[in-house]
Design a protein around this motif. Sequence first.
Motif, PDB file in Angstrom:
ATOM      1  N   ALA A 186     -10.666  -1.641   8.542  1.00 35.26           N
ATOM      2  CA  ALA A 186      -9.518  -2.122   7.747  1.00 35.26           C
ATOM      3  C   ALA A 186      -8.230  -1.820   8.498  1.00 35.26           C
ATOM      4  O   ALA A 186      -8.201  -0.984   9.407  1.00 35.26           O
ATOM      5  CB  ALA A 186      -9.497  -1.458   6.380  1.00 35.26           C
ATOM      6  N   GLU A 187      -7.163  -2.506   8.084  1.00 35.45           N
ATOM      7  CA  GLU A 187      -5.858  -2.279   8.708  1.00 35.45           C
ATOM      8  C   GLU A 187      -4.779  -2.796   7.766  1.00 35.45           C
ATOM      9  O   GLU A 187      -4.953  -3.841   7.116  1.00 35.45           O
ATOM     10  CB  GLU A 187      -5.762  -2.997  10.045  1.00 35.45           C
ATOM     11  CG  GLU A 187      -4.539  -2.579  10.849  1.00 35.45           C
ATOM     12  CD  GLU A 187      -4.653  -2.977  12.311  1.00 35.45           C
ATOM     13  OE1 GLU A 187      -3.610  -2.977  12.986  1.00 35.45           O
ATOM     14  OE2 GLU A 187      -5.765  -3.279  12.777  1.00 35.45           O
ATOM     15  N   LEU A 235      -0.217   4.859   1.304  1.00 32.31           N
ATOM     16  CA  LEU A 235      -0.473   5.214   2.700  1.00 32.31           C
ATOM     17  C   LEU A 235       0.699   5.994   3.284  1.00 32.31           C
ATOM     18  O   LEU A 235       1.860   5.587   3.135  1.00 32.31           O
ATOM     19  CB  LEU A 235      -0.703   3.953   3.538  1.00 32.31           C
ATOM     20  CG  LEU A 235      -2.062   3.261   3.391  1.00 32.31           C
ATOM     21  CD1 LEU A 235      -2.080   1.968   4.203  1.00 32.31           C
ATOM     22  CD2 LEU A 235      -3.187   4.185   3.847  1.00 32.31           C
ATOM     23  N   LEU A 280      -8.364   4.079   9.208  1.00 36.24           N
ATOM     24  CA  LEU A 280      -8.503   2.742   8.636  1.00 36.24           C
ATOM     25  C   LEU A 280      -9.178   1.795   9.623  1.00 36.24           C
ATOM     26  O   LEU A 280     -10.061   1.013   9.247  1.00 36.24           O
ATOM     27  CB  LEU A 280      -7.124   2.196   8.242  1.00 36.24           C
ATOM     28  CG  LEU A 280      -6.486   2.782   6.980  1.00 36.24           C
ATOM     29  CD1 LEU A 280      -5.049   2.284   6.833  1.00 36.24           C
ATOM     30  CD2 LEU A 280      -7.282   2.410   5.743  1.00 36.24           C
ATOM     31  N   SER A 319       0.864  -1.189   0.000  1.00 38.05           N
ATOM     32  CA  SER A 319       0.000   0.000   0.000  1.00 38.05           C
ATOM     33  C   SER A 319       0.892   1.228   0.000  1.00 38.05           C
ATOM     34  O   SER A 319       1.038   1.927   1.014  1.00 38.05           O
ATOM     35  CB  SER A 319      -0.925  -0.009   1.223  1.00 38.05           C
ATOM     36  OG  SER A 319      -1.722  -1.178   1.259  1.00 38.05           O
TER      37      SER A 319
END
Length: 389
Positions: A370-371, A322, A365, A319
Amino acid sequence: MAAAAALARLEQKQPRARGPTSQDSIRNQVRKELRAEATVSGSPEAQGATAVPEAKEEGSAHMAVQGVYFTCPLTGATLSRDQREAGVKAAILSHFSTDPVGASIMKIHTFNKDRDRVRLGVDTIAKYLDNIHLHPEEEKYRKIKLQNKVFQERINCLEGAHEFFEAIGFQKTLLPVPDQESPEEFYVLSEAALAQPQSLDRHKERLLAAEPVRATLERQRRVFRPSPLASKFELPADFFNLTAEEVKREQRLRADAVERLSALRTKAMREKEEQRELRKYTFTLLRVRLPDGCLLQGTFYARERLSALYSFVREALESDWLPFELLASGGQKLSEEENLALNECGLVPSALVTFSWDPAVLEDLRAAGAEPHASGLKPELLAAMEQLL
């Protein structure tokens, strides 16, 4: 203890003054700084922060990396630190058979180290070509006297300059000189080259826009499983400007600091000396500890900016959009916006930094259910994970 003993000896040699002197003030300041340093050096964290990795001979067991390596941009070949300059030069010379103009331009900009002299010579060559382009009917601009003072001082001294003239269509010719018995050597532009003024202009633009060909530093990216050895680095001599033997000798001399401390250095003087120490390093090996303890390792120039480290980490993340933070030992935030050099942050010749996701984004998140993945690394990097020895 050694510094205190040196200070005591110095005081015994000095005659006692009637009142306080500037030397007394300096001694008092040194005492305070010695006590402060003793307090700081007593903590394990401080001891770890000041430890300098020892240079190891190549081939030593458990070496963090085997050396510093580069990639030739022309051939893609991997070159050691000792091979990089010769390897790039050999690659440039090999290009003469396929692109003599391009090869001669690369030779001018790469083989000659004095950048000011190169710029002056290149500008002079460009002026010659501009005159031909602006006055194609005037024969005098198509001839360059090799013994001309300007040519000798600005162009003849440059490696690759003669190859460039010949590659773009100049030919060496002996021509008579007025009021002189013997002829002299000239570069004369061929009729074929004169008939293609656009080509001469393109060659000039390539010459002016070119930069030295440099081998690019290989990051030697590696990923390790969580390890208690994360902060232990054994570096080859490539990471030091000095040879391995010189580094070992300097480390032995560090133990005998009495004479240096007896000079009563102020804090500002010590900080200045520390900066000189940091500038001795050309390369640095960095490890980034991820949230799950995994380690991402790469090699950098000591003078590269923090943005290079952030980019290196970002390229390894699944990701990569981020935001995240990097922290030095002791929790100091390494700000990408400040963009300091790695050696200015004390991240030489090796360092362990800690990765953390941006707290605000992480909270958002989690609120959304989500994480990020525990390590955040791309799957192909996780598949190539190694054990740190």
